[in-house]
Scaffold this active site. Structure first.
Site, PDB file in Angstrom:
ATOM      1  N   GLU A 134      50.613  23.893  18.355  1.00 49.33           N
ATOM      2  CA  GLU A 134      50.909  24.628  17.128  1.00 49.33           C
ATOM      3  C   GLU A 134      49.700  25.445  16.679  1.00 49.33           C
ATOM      4  O   GLU A 134      49.837  26.582  16.221  1.00 49.33           O
ATOM      5  CB  GLU A 134      51.331  23.629  16.037  1.00 49.33           C
ATOM      6  CG  GLU A 134      52.172  24.225  14.945  1.00 49.33           C
ATOM      7  CD  GLU A 134      52.823  23.145  14.089  1.00 49.33           C
ATOM      8  OE1 GLU A 134      54.060  23.104  14.026  1.00 49.33           O
ATOM      9  OE2 GLU A 134      52.093  22.337  13.485  1.00 49.33           O
ATOM     10  N   GLU A 183      49.270  28.449  18.976  1.00 53.95           N
ATOM     11  CA  GLU A 183      50.273  29.457  18.641  1.00 53.95           C
ATOM     12  C   GLU A 183      49.879  30.221  17.384  1.00 53.95           C
ATOM     13  O   GLU A 183      50.021  31.453  17.318  1.00 53.95           O
ATOM     14  CB  GLU A 183      51.633  28.783  18.439  1.00 53.95           C
ATOM     15  CG  GLU A 183      52.752  29.759  18.124  1.00 53.95           C
ATOM     16  CD  GLU A 183      54.095  29.078  17.902  1.00 53.95           C
ATOM     17  OE1 GLU A 183      55.113  29.792  17.901  1.00 53.95           O
ATOM     18  OE2 GLU A 183      54.125  27.839  17.724  1.00 53.95           O
ATOM     19  N   CYS A 186      57.252  20.175  12.435  1.00 55.71           N
ATOM     20  CA  CYS A 186      57.248  18.727  12.666  1.00 55.71           C
ATOM     21  C   CYS A 186      58.374  18.000  11.944  1.00 55.71           C
ATOM     22  O   CYS A 186      58.831  16.955  12.408  1.00 55.71           O
ATOM     23  CB  CYS A 186      55.909  18.126  12.221  1.00 55.71           C
ATOM     24  SG  CYS A 186      54.493  18.791  13.088  1.00 55.71           S
ATOM     25  N   SER A 234      57.169  27.617  13.912  1.00 53.22           N
ATOM     26  CA  SER A 234      56.454  27.358  15.153  1.00 53.22           C
ATOM     27  C   SER A 234      57.432  26.990  16.258  1.00 53.22           C
ATOM     28  O   SER A 234      58.427  26.308  16.025  1.00 53.22           O
ATOM     29  CB  SER A 234      55.449  26.223  14.957  1.00 53.22           C
ATOM     30  OG  SER A 234      54.900  25.816  16.202  1.00 53.22           O
ATOM     31  N   LYS A 267      65.001  12.016  11.908  1.00 51.74           N
ATOM     32  CA  LYS A 267      64.549  12.003  13.299  1.00 51.74           C
ATOM     33  C   LYS A 267      65.678  11.589  14.241  1.00 51.74           C
ATOM     34  O   LYS A 267      65.665  11.940  15.423  1.00 51.74           O
ATOM     35  CB  LYS A 267      63.356  11.057  13.451  1.00 51.74           C
ATOM     36  CG  LYS A 267      62.046  11.629  12.903  1.00 51.74           C
ATOM     37  CD  LYS A 267      61.589  12.810  13.722  1.00 51.74           C
ATOM     38  CE  LYS A 267      60.274  13.383  13.223  1.00 51.74           C
ATOM     39  NZ  LYS A 267      59.869  14.580  13.983  1.00 51.74           N
ATOM     40  N   GLU A 297      67.419  14.828  14.904  1.00 51.90           N
ATOM     41  CA  GLU A 297      66.567  15.663  15.755  1.00 51.90           C
ATOM     42  C   GLU A 297      66.636  15.219  17.214  1.00 51.90           C
ATOM     43  O   GLU A 297      66.816  16.040  18.124  1.00 51.90           O
ATOM     44  CB  GLU A 297      65.124  15.607  15.269  1.00 51.90           C
ATOM     45  CG  GLU A 297      64.169  16.437  16.122  1.00 51.90           C
ATOM     46  CD  GLU A 297      62.718  16.261  15.727  1.00 51.90           C
ATOM     47  OE1 GLU A 297      62.028  17.280  15.542  1.00 51.90           O
ATOM     48  OE2 GLU A 297      62.263  15.096  15.616  1.00 51.90           O
ATOM     49  N   GLU A 305      69.265  20.691  22.634  1.00 50.10           N
ATOM     50  CA  GLU A 305      68.155  21.440  23.232  1.00 50.10           C
ATOM     51  C   GLU A 305      66.986  20.542  23.617  1.00 50.10           C
ATOM     52  O   GLU A 305      66.096  20.957  24.377  1.00 50.10           O
ATOM     53  CB  GLU A 305      67.666  22.546  22.292  1.00 50.10           C
ATOM     54  CG  GLU A 305      67.062  22.082  20.981  1.00 50.10           C
ATOM     55  CD  GLU A 305      68.056  22.033  19.841  1.00 50.10           C
ATOM     56  OE1 GLU A 305      67.661  22.284  18.696  1.00 50.10           O
ATOM     57  OE2 GLU A 305      69.245  21.745  20.106  1.00 50.10           O
ATOM     58  N   CYS A 319      55.694  11.890   5.276  1.00 52.51           N
ATOM     59  CA  CYS A 319      56.463  10.905   6.046  1.00 52.51           C
ATOM     60  C   CYS A 319      56.296   9.480   5.527  1.00 52.51           C
ATOM     61  O   CYS A 319      57.161   8.629   5.775  1.00 52.51           O
ATOM     62  CB  CYS A 319      56.042  10.954   7.512  1.00 52.51           C
ATOM     63  SG  CYS A 319      56.208  12.578   8.265  1.00 52.51           S
TER      64      CYS A 319
END
Length: 410
Positions: free
Chosen positions: A141, A144, A168, A188, A227, A230, A235, A391
Site C-alpha cells: 500500500e 502504491e 484494509c 488502494s 471479514k 470479505e 475475487e 478493529c
C-alpha cells in the site's frame, strides 16, 4: 435463529434481527453506518442486506441480544483440525490478542499473544500472525501511494487517483462500493492483511509447510464480522497461481477458507477443553510468527496510516523518521489529520504530504468524501476504519454488557 454451518461461497445476509427479541428501541440504528436498519420505533426491526456492510456494530450494541450472525465456521474448523490430512493455518489479527483473554477471566486488554499461540498450537493450528501480512500490506500500500504521489507531482493523472484510500477494512470497502462507486479508483489495490495472509499461506506457505495447497485450510481469527463477507468474495480465489507455476492442474482455492471472530475462537478453545489462561506460551512454528511494530498497530485507528507514513518517509528520504510515533493521527477524535514535509531524494525536491484518519465511519466519513467529489480536498492519503476506535472495537469482539466501552479503554 441458529447460525448455519459455514459453506464456501459468497456470504450475504450475515446480520439478522430476531423479531421475537427486538423491542424496537432504535439503538441499532444509532450504530449502523449505512442506515441498513429498517422499522418504526417500538416495532421489530429488520436488516436491509443491500445496504448492510456486515460490520456487526448493531449486534454488539443491541441491549436485548436481538441481533446475531447467520454464518459460523466453528463446526467446519473443528472437523478440519481433526483431519490428519489437513494442515489448519490460524491467521491471528492484532486486535484479537488484546481481547480474547477476557473470555477466560483475564483482565480486559491484557496482551496474551504467546498464550494464544500456545492454545491454538495445542488445538492443532499452525501459527500465522496477521501482523506478518500487515507488514506486507504496508509495503504494498505504501509503495502504491508513493507511485501515485510521484505521478501526481510530475503531472501524470492516469497513474492513480489521489487521495488514496486504505483498503484494509472490508466494511469501508463495501460502503465505498455501494454509496460512492465513482471514488473506487481512489481505493488502494492492495489486499487486506487477512487476504494477503491467506494467499501467502497457500502459495509460499505450501513450501514452508511442505504440503500441497489443497491440503492447507486457512482460518483467520478476526475482531470483525465483516471479514467473513470479505473472505467469501469470489475475487479472493487466486491460489491457482501456485499450480500454474508448478505445472499442475487443480481447481482454484479461496485465499481464506473460514473466518472465526474473537468470540468464536474462545468458543472453539472451550469446546476443545483448552484454557487460554493456563496455556503454555508458544513462540510460533515458522517465520510467519515474525513481524514488526508497524504491523501490530493496525488494530487501532491511525495505525495503518502511521505505519504507512513511516515506510513512505524511509523510501522517499532514505532515512527513518526521527520520531516513529505520528501523534496527530493517534487518539479517538473522529477525524484526525497530519501534514509532513520531507525531502524526496527521488524527485530532488521537498514534498508535502497531507494525510487523514477516519474512524466511526458512519458519523465522520461523508464530509471528506463530499469534498473529494467536489474537488476541494487537499489530502493525499486517507485511512478509513468503520468501527469506533478501529478493529479493537470490531463486531466480532467480546460483547460487554456492563455499560463500559472498549473504546474508553484504548
Amino acid at each position: 435463529m441458529t447460525a448455519t454451518t459455514y459453506q464456501p461461497g459468497e456470504i450475504s445476509g450475515l446480520i439478522e434481527i430476531q423479531a421475537a427479541k427486538c423491542k424496537g428501541c432504535d439503538a441499532c440504528k444509532k450504530f449502523c453506518p449505512t442506515g441498513a436498519i429498517e422499522g418504526a420505533s417500538g416495532a421489530a426491526h429488520r436488516v436491509d442486506h443491500d445496504k448492510c456492510v456486515g460490520c456487526g456494530q448493531c449486534m454488539i450494541n443491541c441491549p436485548f441480544d436481538a441481533i446475531e450472525e447467520t454464518h459460523s465456521a466453528l463446526e467446519t474448523v473443528i472437523k478440519k483440525l481433526a483431519d490428519k490430512n489437513t494442515t489448519v493455518v490460524g491467521i491471528i489479527a492484532p486486535a484479537v490478542r488484546v481481547a480474547v483473554g477476557e473470555e477466560f477471566g483475564l483482565p480486559r486488554g491484557e496482551l496474551v499473544t504467546k498464550k494464544l499461540y500456545g492454545a491454538m498450537n495445542q488445538a492443532g493450528f499452525k501459527i500465522f500472525d496477521c501482523n506478518f501480512a500487515a507488514d506486507l500490506t504496508i509495503m504494498e500500500e505504501g509503495s502504491e501511494f508513493i507511485h501515485r504521489l510521484h505521478a501526481n507531482v510530475q503531472g501524470d493523472k492516469d497513474a492513480g487517483a489521489l487521495p488514496q484510500f486504505t483498503s484494509c477494512c472490508p466494511a469501508w470497502v463495501r460502503y465505498l462500493e455501494t454509496k460512492y462507486p465513482s471514488l473506487l479508483p481512489n481505493l488502494s489495490t492492495a489486499k487486506s492483511p487477512q487476504q494477503m495472509a491467506g494467499t501467502v499461506a497457500k502459495t509460499y506457505g505450501a513450501k514452508v509447510y511442505n504440503m500441497a495447497p489443497e491440503q492447507i485450510f486457512t482460518v483467520s481469527v478476526m475482531p470483525c464480522t465483516a471479514k467473513k463477507v470479505e473472505a467469501s468474495r469470489p475475487e479472493f480465489n487466486d491460489a491457482w497461481s501456485y499450480h500454474k507455476e508448478h505445472g499442475r492442474h487443480a481447481d482454484s482455492y479461496q485465499d481464506v477458507d473460514a473466518v472465526l471472530t474473537t468470540r468464536e475462537m474462545s468458543q472453539l478453545l472451550k469446546l476443545l477443553n483448552i484454557d487460554l489462561a493456563t496455556a503454555d506460551e508458544f513462540d510460533g512454528d515458522s517465520l510467519f510468527a515474525e513481524y514488526t511494530g508497524a504491523g501490530t498497530i493496525f488494530g487501532a485507528t491511525g495505525g495503518v496510516m502511521e505505519a504507512a507514513v513511516r515506510t513512505a518517509h524511509k523510501v522517499l528520504t532514505g532515512e527513518e523518521m526521527a520520531r516513529l510515533e505520528l501523534e496527530p493521527v493517534r487518539g479517538l477524535q473522529g477525524v484526525k489529520d497530519a501534514e509532513i514535509t520531507l525531502f524526496d531524494k527521488h524527485l530532488g525536491q521537498n514534498v508535502t504530504v497531507k494525510v487523514a484518519v477516519v474512524h466511526d465511519m458512519g458519523n465522520n466519513v461523508e464530509p471528506l468524501l463530499n469534498d473529494i467529489m467536489a474537488g476541494t480536498s487537499d489530502y493525499h492519503f486517507i485511512e478509513v476504519m468503520n468501527c469506533a476506535g478501529g478493529c479493537v472495537n470490531g463486531g466480532g469482539q467480546p460483547i460487554d454488557r456492563s455499560g463500559s466501552s472498549w473504546v474508553g479503554n484504548i
